[in-house]
Design a protein around this motif. Sequence first.
Motif, PDB file in Angstrom:
ATOM      1  N   LYS A  61       3.310   6.594  -3.981  1.00 12.14           N
ATOM      2  CA  LYS A  61       2.729   5.588  -3.088  1.00 12.14           C
ATOM      3  C   LYS A  61       3.009   4.208  -3.674  1.00 12.14           C
ATOM      4  O   LYS A  61       2.132   3.543  -4.237  1.00 12.14           O
ATOM      5  CB  LYS A  61       1.225   5.838  -2.925  1.00 12.14           C
ATOM      6  N   LYS A  62       4.258   3.802  -3.543  1.00 15.88           N
ATOM      7  CA  LYS A  62       4.717   2.553  -4.136  1.00 15.88           C
ATOM      8  C   LYS A  62       5.663   1.861  -3.163  1.00 15.88           C
ATOM      9  O   LYS A  62       6.576   2.482  -2.623  1.00 15.88           O
ATOM     10  CB  LYS A  62       5.437   2.836  -5.461  1.00 15.88           C
ATOM     11  N   ASN A  87      -1.426  -0.500   4.274  1.00 18.05           N
ATOM     12  CA  ASN A  87      -1.244   0.592   3.315  1.00 18.05           C
ATOM     13  C   ASN A  87      -1.929   0.231   1.998  1.00 18.05           C
ATOM     14  O   ASN A  87      -1.278   0.115   0.953  1.00 18.05           O
ATOM     15  CB  ASN A  87       0.244   0.862   3.098  1.00 18.05           C
ATOM     16  N   GLU A  89      -3.660   1.726  -0.127  1.00 16.60           N
ATOM     17  CA  GLU A  89      -3.614   2.656  -1.256  1.00 16.60           C
ATOM     18  C   GLU A  89      -2.265   2.628  -1.974  1.00 16.60           C
ATOM     19  O   GLU A  89      -2.103   3.265  -3.023  1.00 16.60           O
ATOM     20  CB  GLU A  89      -3.923   4.089  -0.789  1.00 16.60           C
ATOM     21  N   PHE A  90      -1.300   1.899  -1.437  1.00 16.26           N
ATOM     22  CA  PHE A  90       0.024   1.795  -2.041  1.00 16.26           C
ATOM     23  C   PHE A  90       0.069   0.634  -3.033  1.00 16.26           C
ATOM     24  O   PHE A  90      -0.381  -0.478  -2.726  1.00 16.26           O
ATOM     25  CB  PHE A  90       1.098   1.573  -0.975  1.00 16.26           C
ATOM     26  N   GLY A 141       9.553   6.186  -4.126  1.00 17.38           N
ATOM     27  CA  GLY A 141       8.672   5.311  -3.387  1.00 17.38           C
ATOM     28  C   GLY A 141       9.321   4.872  -2.086  1.00 17.38           C
ATOM     29  O   GLY A 141      10.211   5.554  -1.553  1.00 17.38           O
ATOM     30  N   THR A 142       8.894   3.722  -1.581  1.00 21.16           N
ATOM     31  CA  THR A 142       9.412   3.184  -0.318  1.00 21.16           C
ATOM     32  C   THR A 142       9.990   1.802  -0.549  1.00 21.16           C
ATOM     33  O   THR A 142       9.305   0.918  -1.070  1.00 21.16           O
ATOM     34  CB  THR A 142       8.300   3.101   0.741  1.00 21.16           C
ATOM     35  N   ARG A 156       1.685   6.825   4.840  1.00 24.09           N
ATOM     36  CA  ARG A 156       1.323   8.192   4.443  1.00 24.09           C
ATOM     37  C   ARG A 156       1.466   9.184   5.596  1.00 24.09           C
ATOM     38  O   ARG A 156       1.527  10.394   5.374  1.00 24.09           O
ATOM     39  CB  ARG A 156      -0.107   8.234   3.915  1.00 24.09           C
TER      40      ARG A 156
END
Length: 327
Positions: A61-62, A87, A89-90, A141-142, A156
């Motif tokens: 989650k980055k 987002n 939580e990222f 990650g993204t 997510r």
Amino acid sequence: MLISFHRSLMLKSLRFVLPASFCLALLFLNRAWILNDQTLFQQSSKSSTVRVTSPAATIPKKLWYKLGPNGLNSELQGYVNTCLSKNPEFHHEFLTDLSGDAFVKEHFASRPDIVETFLALRIPIVKADILRYLILYEKGGTWNDLDITCEDVPIREWIPAQYKESTGLLVGLEFDVDIWVRQFASWTIMAKPKSPHILMVVDDCLEAVREKTREHNVGVDGLQVSMIGDIVDFSGPRRLTRGVLKSLSLILNQKVDNDNISAVSEPRLIGDVLVMPDYSFANSMNEQFGDSGKGQRLVTHHYAGSWKNDHGGQELSNSVSLVPSSP
């Protein structure tokens, strides 16, 4: 297969000494083994799924971004904030030219060809393209370009539940209409660490650099935009697409090409690569070229195009943005 031969030999040896019922059970087990071997690399139709074993790691989650020497203006800051706010939580990280160089030197010391080539490059967009692949390979990650806004679906939830454990790389089509060869957008990419498909793209980019230095008889630091041709093909979306399809073909031991990524109306899993329809990442392009397929948008690309100049982007700089990264 060799393993199937040994199973067969075992059954023949045991049939003289074991009860018939036990041998029958082994026969059923042997058939299950064979069917499982065959299914792993089964050729898919356009709408079906081919599965390979994915690394145990999950997609972190980055969120990753790369800043130019001028940091973020108010417009780009607004785009980025849509993804950060939706987002929470990222974690997120903004790399600069300086910290990008440091990242590559630290994490790819075992690959001096990568480090030396990357540090010598003087075309900003090519460095930015390669950096996104290196970050995703090493950390996962993204990746988002700065001119991306996130729509209402949290990251997510991008991967459908049935594909969450199987997806090692998520890419979205930039367009999926007959007048174009299909290609993956490179402005948003999601990956697990150590994806072999991403490494293939990196190695192909390095080979492209070597070819152009030989062709023009210059060092890597002497390459100019005018020497490399189309950046989209050299290190951008087309390079990404060819590398991923090439890697899938090798891993699945079957040809994976343009036909496998055409007419994608819903997420399609090929090996461990989840291909998203064109409306997911590129709906404006999708509508511009008359593709009537409608569906849920995940991001919108605003086509800032800051790299489209004679230098292939803003001049390289060691300036550091004041935009903070999360822990």
